[in-house]
Design a protein around this motif. Sequence first.
Motif: not given
Length: 83
Positions: A1-11
């Motif tokens: 998943m990618i945040t609005d600031s283009s940083h990936p986050i773990s799901i």
Amino acid sequence: MITDSSHPISIFLEIHSSKEKGFTSINDITFSAMERAAALFKKATFVMDRGYDDNKMFLKLDSMGQDYVIRMTARRKLLYHNK
């Protein structure tokens, strides 16, 4: 998943050990991650390396109705449309 600031986050994150009481298999943990992703995104494309070149993975993803790309080992024989 990618945040609005283009940083990936773990799901999905699960720390585990094969020596842990109640541990069944790495496949169970992998299947849990797949189910979590499918629940979050409804439809996803799973991309996996040769370590996941296993009929159990193909059957699980097919049963979930998900798309997938899995790099296969040279030893695997691919049957496509009975050919």
